[in-house]
Design an enzyme around this catalytic site. Structure first.
Site, PDB file in Angstrom:
ATOM      1  N   ASP A   1       3.103  39.041  61.113  1.00  0.00           N
ATOM      2  CA  ASP A   1       1.688  39.223  60.790  1.00  0.00           C
ATOM      3  C   ASP A   1       0.908  37.959  61.146  1.00  0.00           C
ATOM      4  O   ASP A   1       0.932  36.973  60.409  1.00  0.00           O
ATOM      5  CB  ASP A   1       1.570  39.555  59.294  1.00  0.00           C
ATOM      6  CG  ASP A   1       0.125  39.731  58.835  1.00  0.00           C
ATOM      7  OD1 ASP A   1      -0.789  39.551  59.658  1.00  0.00           O
ATOM      8  OD2 ASP A   1      -0.079  40.051  57.647  1.00  0.00           O
TER       9      ASP A   1
ATOM     10  N   LYS B   1     -11.465  32.324  54.043  1.00  0.00           N
ATOM     11  CA  LYS B   1     -10.128  32.492  53.469  1.00  0.00           C
ATOM     12  C   LYS B   1      -9.274  31.232  53.628  1.00  0.00           C
ATOM     13  O   LYS B   1      -8.400  30.956  52.813  1.00  0.00           O
ATOM     14  CB  LYS B   1      -9.459  33.672  54.167  1.00  0.00           C
ATOM     15  CG  LYS B   1      -8.171  34.149  53.530  1.00  0.00           C
ATOM     16  CD  LYS B   1      -7.722  35.414  54.248  1.00  0.00           C
ATOM     17  CE  LYS B   1      -6.431  35.976  53.718  1.00  0.00           C
ATOM     18  NZ  LYS B   1      -6.092  37.215  54.448  1.00  0.00           N
TER      19      LYS B   1
ATOM     20  N   GLU C   1       0.257  41.080  52.354  1.00  0.00           N
ATOM     21  CA  GLU C   1      -0.182  41.804  53.549  1.00  0.00           C
ATOM     22  C   GLU C   1       0.969  42.431  54.345  1.00  0.00           C
ATOM     23  O   GLU C   1       0.894  43.608  54.699  1.00  0.00           O
ATOM     24  CB  GLU C   1      -1.032  40.869  54.423  1.00  0.00           C
ATOM     25  CG  GLU C   1      -2.392  40.613  53.778  1.00  0.00           C
ATOM     26  CD  GLU C   1      -3.107  39.392  54.316  1.00  0.00           C
ATOM     27  OE1 GLU C   1      -2.629  38.810  55.314  1.00  0.00           O
ATOM     28  OE2 GLU C   1      -4.142  39.014  53.738  1.00  0.00           O
TER      29      GLU C   1
END
Lengths: 133, 184, 656
Positions: free
Chosen positions: C202, C80, C180
């Protein structure tokens, strides 16, 4: 040199930042602002008795291009005769700094500041002569 | 341009209740958001996307006092922006320069209390100018006001300098938050 | 092989996918409850690792990780971090055991890994992970009805595009990309049913996001977002690995790929150990002196402090962008495996001045939120329950003369968004206008992220400054940008057929799809036909419903034109040519264009009317009037047969 390099050079190391005594009869102060963006610029000149700009100082609160324009303007007018300084046009600044269209108003501000400083100087000189007579 | 007031279904005015407008924005978003049309045909999905974007754009204009004022002038046919606004007076510029210098000094001295004090003083001036703009616009847009069919624009042009002031104050306050950010 | 079976026991289900740096998950809504899908070992976390074998075989997940030490170059973990990045991105120079391959002239400027004699891009590696999740979901659900994939809120346009491409390559119908932190808030919000102002912190394996949002009766409105798309638990591992190399008196840069892989894995285990224990002693994995090493939590906390400070800066800016303060927050939500680190929790608590919420598993919460959104978008959930209003994470602009950025859409603009900017030519008789689209907060284009370049051509010769070029930016609900330019005097238009600066163009992705067939992928034509049929039936049903719901909005003859287009579409859908189906979909699109416009305008009018009444309700007690005004909609007319057939048509399915 590309716009960015010259503008950054002037914006990061501005020449002639400072203040001259605004009550000095040989000092002309120009104060201009751009209502469309909120920039404010002060440009001052000290003129010798034979009409030569001995010193120039500025203080600009605005974007990098506005600071660079006023820094360049003070560099250019130092040592010039008042009439010569008066002939400087904003396009000269645009060309020298390679200003993009969205930043042209910054050069306009610098031209206005020179003119406004010269006008203030002349007004003071007229007043001085008037007082002397 | 799209009339943001029309999109929100409200009359044109400068002094708006942001809480109320946020609600309208949410209500319109609920009705139009592409998520609601995820299962719809292509034409409805596209129409929803476009309308939702224009609602968001309208809200972006309305929530900012500077953009809201600019929109109101534009809708009234008064040109504003670069080359269209009167140069501010020397006295005002002197004041702005002094305020900016004071702010620069407080920043250099890392005097956050002073920075905040200068900020709240400027915020108070901003509120005053907003009030002046509000009453200026109220006169021009009032349905039963004294203005005839045409003089609105001329009268409104007198209010234009307040928009310039608003931008100077906003610039100052942006600077204040930048200083707060670097001192966090 | 395609069969039109309607199996009432297994309707297509939409899934939510958290495509993470370290682990990935898939979830769906089961009996109104979001649930993660576990494999046969009762594990729901699929390690985001892909191993490429010598015989062209591909292994994903825990089995791939097992092969990482022996085949460090052929096993990609944390892919990613490379999504949407250029071949020379600084990310490729971090401590990692890969063989990067420079793009050939004319190739897209993306990262390429040399693995087991082939070259793969991050999009392809991610697609392998998505395929594995898709298989997992299919085992559980039999038939899939589209997917929502989450991305870090701070992902730029290139990174989002890359994620969408990976979904497409994996054969998923990507319903939406959602952020997200917003997904996590959705999972929390629905569970707690509490309104208020929240911060989502996050910290994942490779990305950090902070989002400030307001929750108001099912509307999740993001006020601001910030972060760093290259900051996460991986960086903690790398810092510990560097420390380990130093303790072993070894130069990390001179280590072999295998050693780097082993040391990174040991570092991760040390980090996990320090989550519960104050100190962890390990054998030196490099086999040199000292034989054992001791890591203390105090030392670890000290090592990660600079990383946490970076997250703190982003949080403060997000609060300021949201025009709020930490004291005003009603709660702070922790997301991402890295928030298990005690130093992170302590830091967050101190930063926001309140104990963070972590009662939903921080590894699962994002996938659960994605599943809820997928359920809503697929039409299974009630769209009135939930609405996500997200924002653009970074400013979008155009490079104008001399390298300066003219900002067209500022960061934290609510999506979908549109904005226009006007430009003119700088030279006499200039016939082309180059547009360079960038993303970022800096004043100079060179300091921002380049998204795409294109040239508007065919401007008739005129004097400088006379042409009026209007450039329109549109950001859709996925956060993806499209740009459109138009010369106002001549009407010359160009939608940006962009050559993305750091991405694959459509043709390349198409080619990858074709290549995938050679690698055991199902027949592409069959897949296209199945997709076209699903789309045809979905659009048919929904158009039918619109016509039934709003007969009063139809003009003379319009109803017949739509019925005609619907009948043709239905006929095409029974055929075997996906292109014909697409043509009929386009025809129906044309036939319904102005009707759709009218329906949308009415939706606005009704929403505003409802709002007004709501206000009246609060001030005046006048129940009767409200009831009358709210009144029930006009009863639908008796459906005529040609139009009604779609409504009852069985849903097509692909046989697995």
């Amino acid at each position: 040199m590309a716009y960015s390099e010259k503008v950054i050079e002037h914006a990061e190391n501005p020449r002639n930042v400072g203040t001259l005594d605004k009550n000095d009869p040989n000092v002309g102060t120009g104060l201009v602002g751009a209502p469309a963006c909120g920039d404010v610029m002060r440009l001052q000149i000290r003129v010798s008795d034979d009409g030569v700009i001995q010193d120039a100082k500025f203080k600009t609160f605005g974007c990098g291009s506005a600071i660079a324009s006023s820094s360049l303007a003070t560099e250019w007018i130092k040592g010039k005769k008042v009439e010569e300084a008066e002939a400087i046009r904003n396009v000269d600044i645009v060309n020298e700094l390679n200003l993009p269209p969205v930043k042209i108003h910054c050069s306009v501000l610098a031209e206005d500041a020179i003119k406004s400083a010269i006008a203030d100087y002349r007004a003071k000189q007229t007043a001085k002569r008037g007082a002397a007579e | 341009m799209n009339d943001p007031f029309k999109i929100f279904g409200v009359a044109r005015r400068f002094d708006i209740d942001l809480v109320e407008f946020a609600k309208i924005h949410r209500v319109l978003s609920r009705a139009l958001h592409p998520d609601k049309y995820a299962q719809a045909g292509a034409s409805e999905r596209r129409a929803a996307l476009e309308k939702a974007a224009s609602v968001n754009e309208a809200w972006r204009v309305l929530r900012s006092p500077v953009r809201r004022a600019e929109a109101l002038f534009a809708l009234a046919g008064v040109a504003v922006g670069e080359n269209h606004e009167p140069k501010p007076g020397v006295e005002f510029l002197m004041e702005m320069l002094e305020e900016r210098e004071a702010l620069a000094e407080a920043r250099a001295a890392k005097d956050l209390a002073k920075v905040r004090a200068l900020g709240s003083a400027m915020a108070a001036r901003l509120a005053e100018t907003e009030a002046k703009l509000a009453s200026g616009f109220a006169k021009s847009f009032a349905p039963t006001g004294p203005t005839g069919p045409e003089p609105a624009a001329a009268e409104l042009a007198m209010v234009v300098p307040f928009l310039g002031q608003l931008r100077f104050y906003t610039r100052f306050l942006d600077e204040v938050s930048l200083i707060e950010e670097e001192n966090d | 092989m395609l069969l039109d079976i309607f199996d009432p026991k297994a309707p297509p289900r939409a899934i939510g996918i958290d495509l993470g740096t370290t682990n990935s998950l898939v979830a769906y809504v089961k009996n109104e409850c979001p649930t993660v899908i576990a494999d046969c070992h009762q594990t729901s976390l699929l390690p985001s690792a892909v191993h490429y074998g010598d015989r062209g075989d591909v292994v994903v997940g825990a089995d791939a990780l097992l092969r990482a030490a022996a085949h460090p170059r052929d096993t990609i973990v944390s892919v990613k971090r490379f999504m949407g990045r250029g071949a020379d991105d600084p990310e490729t120079r971090r401590l990692a055991p890969y063989a990067f391959v420079a793009p050939k002239a004319g190739d897209a400027n993306v990262v390429r890994f040399g693995v087991a004699g082939r070259v793969v891009t991050p999009v392809e590696v991610s697609a392998e992970i998505l395929r594995a999740l898709k298989r997992l979901a299919e085992d559980e659900l039999r038939s899939l009805g589209g997917a929502v994939i989450t991305v870090p809120a701070y992902f730029d346009d290139a990174q989002r595009q890359a994620t969408r491409d990976a979904g497409r390559l994996a054969g998923l119908e990507v319903l939406r990309l959602i952020n997200e932190p917003t997904a996590a808030a959705l999972a929390y919000g629905l569970e707690k049913k509490q309104n208020g102002l929240f911060a989502v912190y996050d910290l994942g394996g490779g990305t950090f996001d902070v989002t400030i949002l307001v929750l108001d009766n099912g509307v999740f409105q993001v006020k601001s977002t910030g972060g760093d798309s290259a900051l996460g638990g991986d960086d903690m591992d790398a810092i510990l690995a560097e420390e380990l190399f130093a303790l072993a008196h070894r130069d990390a840069r001179a280590a072999t790929p295998s050693e780097v892989r082993v040391v990174l894995d040991v570092a991760r285990r040390v980090k996990h150990g320090l989550t519960t224990a104050p100190e962890v002693e390990i054998d030196n994995p490099l086999g040199s002196v000292p034989a054992t090493m001791l890591f203390t939590r105090a030392r670890f906390d000290e090592l990660v402090r600079p990383l946490l400070a970076r997250t703190g800066t982003a949080c403060k800016r997000a609060l300021r962008d949201a025009e709020t303060k930490a004291e005003s927050l009603d709660g702070v939500i922790l997301v991402g495996g890295s928030t298990r680190v005690p130093a992170v929790r302590a830091f967050v608590e101190q930063l926001f001045g309140k104990a963070p919420l972590a009662d939903i598993d921080p590894d699962q919460v994002v996938a659960l939120g994605a599943a809820i959104q997928a359920n809503v978008l697929s039409g299974a959930g009630n769209p009135d329950d939930v609405l996500l209003l997200d924002v653009t994470p970074l400013s979008l602009g155009i490079e104008v003369g001399g390298g300066v950025v003219d900002r067209v859409l500022p960061r934290n603009t609510t999506t979908p968004a549109a904005a226009r900017a006007a430009y003119t030519t700088q030279e006499d008789n200039q016939t082309g206008f180059e547009i360079h689209v960038v993303q970022g907060e800096r004043e100079l284009a060179a300091d921002c992220r380049s998204l795409a370049r294109f040239t508007l051509r065919g401007i008739p010769p005129m004097a400088a400054g006379l042409a009026r070029l209007e450039v329109t930016f549109r950001v859709d609900a996925d956060g993806l940008l499209s740009v459109h330019a138009r010369e106002e005097r001549t009407g010359i238009e160009q939608a940006v057929d962009v050559k993305p600066s750091y991405g694959l163009d459509d043709d390349t992705v198409e080619q990858m799809l074709i290549d995938a067939i050679d690698h055991g992928e199902a027949d592409l034509d069959a897949r296209r036909l199945a997709e076209a049929r699903v789309e045809a039936h979905r659009i048919g049903r929904s158009t039918q419903k619109s016509v039934d719901d709003d007969p009063s909005l139809l003009f003379e003859g319009e109803r017949e034109r739509i019925a005609f287009a619907l009948a043709h579409l239905e006929q095409a859908a029974t055929g075997a040519d996906p292109r014909t189906i697409q043509l009929r979909i386009d025809d129906l699109d044309t036939a319904t264009k102005s009707f759709a416009e009218r329906r949308m305008n009415r939706a606005i009018a009704m929403a505003i009317e409802g709002q007004r009444l709501d206000q009246v309700e609060r001030t005046v007690e006048h129940a009767k009037g409200i009831e009358a005004a709210h009144g029930s909609p006009l009863p639908p007319p008796a459906p005529d047969d040609a139009l009604a057939s779609f409504a009852n048509h069985p849903k097509p399915e692909v046989e697995r």
